[in-house]
Design a protein around this motif. Structure first.
Motif, mmCIF file in Angstrom:
data_model
loop_
_atom_site.group_PDB
_atom_site.id
_atom_site.type_symbol
_atom_site.label_atom_id
_atom_site.label_comp_id
_atom_site.label_asym_id
_atom_site.label_seq_id
_atom_site.Cartn_x
_atom_site.Cartn_y
_atom_site.Cartn_z
ATOM 1 N N LEU A 138 -6.324 -1.480 -24.031
ATOM 2 C CA LEU A 138 -6.290 -2.622 -23.118
ATOM 3 C C LEU A 138 -5.662 -2.269 -21.776
ATOM 4 O O LEU A 138 -5.887 -2.959 -20.778
ATOM 5 N N ILE A 139 -4.873 -1.200 -21.754
ATOM 6 C CA ILE A 139 -4.265 -0.746 -20.507
ATOM 7 C C ILE A 139 -4.424 0.763 -20.398
ATOM 8 O O ILE A 139 -4.747 1.437 -21.379
ATOM 9 N N GLU A 140 -4.189 1.285 -19.190
ATOM 10 C CA GLU A 140 -4.287 2.723 -18.961
ATOM 11 C C GLU A 140 -3.350 3.110 -17.833
ATOM 12 O O GLU A 140 -2.907 2.252 -17.048
ATOM 13 N N THR A 141 -3.021 4.382 -17.745
ATOM 14 C CA THR A 141 -2.185 4.858 -16.648
ATOM 15 C C THR A 141 -3.076 5.153 -15.443
ATOM 16 O O THR A 141 -4.259 5.480 -15.589
ATOM 17 N N CYS A 142 -2.490 5.045 -14.267
ATOM 18 C CA CYS A 142 -3.274 5.259 -13.039
ATOM 19 C C CYS A 142 -2.447 6.004 -11.998
ATOM 20 O O CYS A 142 -2.339 5.583 -10.849
ATOM 21 N N GLY A 143 -1.830 7.092 -12.424
ATOM 22 C CA GLY A 143 -1.056 7.894 -11.491
ATOM 23 C C GLY A 143 0.435 7.647 -11.614
ATOM 24 O O GLY A 143 0.917 7.058 -12.588
ATOM 25 N N ASN A 144 1.170 8.085 -10.614
ATOM 26 C CA ASN A 144 2.628 7.966 -10.604
ATOM 27 C C ASN A 144 3.091 7.275 -9.328
ATOM 28 O O ASN A 144 2.502 7.441 -8.269
ATOM 29 N N LYS A 145 4.161 6.513 -9.447
ATOM 30 C CA LYS A 145 4.722 5.846 -8.281
ATOM 31 C C LYS A 145 5.541 6.829 -7.465
ATOM 32 O O LYS A 145 6.272 7.666 -8.008
ATOM 33 N N ASP A 146 5.405 6.777 -6.156
ATOM 34 C CA ASP A 146 6.094 7.712 -5.267
ATOM 35 C C ASP A 146 7.538 7.265 -5.065
ATOM 36 O O ASP A 146 7.916 6.728 -4.022
ATOM 37 N N THR A 147 8.353 7.461 -6.114
ATOM 38 C CA THR A 147 9.761 7.107 -6.057
ATOM 39 C C THR A 147 10.525 8.063 -6.959
ATOM 40 O O THR A 147 9.943 9.003 -7.514
ATOM 41 N N ILE A 148 11.801 7.857 -7.139
ATOM 42 C CA ILE A 148 12.639 8.746 -7.943
ATOM 43 C C ILE A 148 12.069 8.885 -9.348
ATOM 44 O O ILE A 148 11.835 7.894 -10.033
ATOM 45 N N GLY A 149 11.846 10.117 -9.789
ATOM 46 C CA GLY A 149 11.335 10.356 -11.128
ATOM 47 C C GLY A 149 9.837 10.244 -11.273
ATOM 48 O O GLY A 149 9.284 10.590 -12.302
#
Length: 225
Positions: free
Chosen positions: A136-147
């Protein structure tokens, strides 16, 4: 103390720290902050020895290093069984907690687990894994922040499950910062982005429950009819 003796001494703590960090993992610098008696080189060698221990086919998880962060993940051979475990009954209703997390993702995507946790006031890691297993959900990259935490969005299967053509078909949700606790908490999260990782294991006080899960739940009931 030789490398093997040091490894045997810190191994259980090393395993525990990485395990509790969840999908975010830990950098070598973060790990070193917990082992004042060890040098960075010694910890690097210990991590490599630990990684080798989990290479064996007798293990269902493995220790990996992605983007400079160490984390435990399930091996590829586990996924078919995990999918069977969590989605054997695709038509079964989602729990209130899972529906709440799914609703937050639908209305706020892309969104990180930490941001979801801060809105809900509790950990959402298990719910995210269950929603992923149900496709029902999926990942779509990484947020440009710490970690560089993972970002989540709804999958194409989500639209089929709820009879939607696009997110525009979702029931309207109040996003006025003066009246919507959900919107207000998101603003607070954005303002504290720099210390997000440090606060990820702490529950937010006076957390307001999301009111969007009822909207999505209502839409699902209408489609089932």
């Amino acid at each position: 103390m030789d490398t093997e003796s040091l490894f045997e001494k810190i191994r259980p703590i090393l395993e525990g720290l990485i395990f509790t960090s969840g999908e975010e993992g830990l950098s070598l610098l973060q790990i070193q902050s917990a082992f004042e008696e060890c040098t960075r080189d010694e910890l690097g060698q210990a991590l490599e020895l630990l990684r080798r221990d989990y290479v064996s086919d007798s293990r269902g998880i493995e220790l990996v290093k992605y983007g400079g962060r160490w984390k435990f993940v399930a091996k590829e051979k586990v996924y078919p069984y995990a999918s069977r475990l969590y989605s054997k009954a695709k038509s079964s209703s989602l729990s209130n907690a899972a529906m709440e997390v799914l609703s937050l993702i639908a209305y706020r995507q892309p969104i990180t687990r930490v941001e979801i946790d801060e809105i809900r006031g509790v950990s959402s890691e298990l719910m995210l894994k269950k929603l992923q297993a149900r496709d029902l959900i999926e990942t779509c990259g990484n947020k440009d922040t710490i970690g560089r935490p993972l970002l989540y969005r709804v999958s194409s299967a989500f639209y089929d499950a709820f009879g939607l053509e696009s997110l525009a078909d979702l029931p309207e949700c109040d996003t006025d910062p003066k009246t919507s606790p959900l919107f207000e908490r998101q603003e607070e999260s954005a303002a504290s982005a720099k210390d997000t990782i440090q606060k990820e294991t702490q529950s937010e006080q006076d957390a307001q429950p999301s009111d969007t899960s009822a909207s999505v739940e209502k839409k699902q009931a209408e489609n089932n009819e």
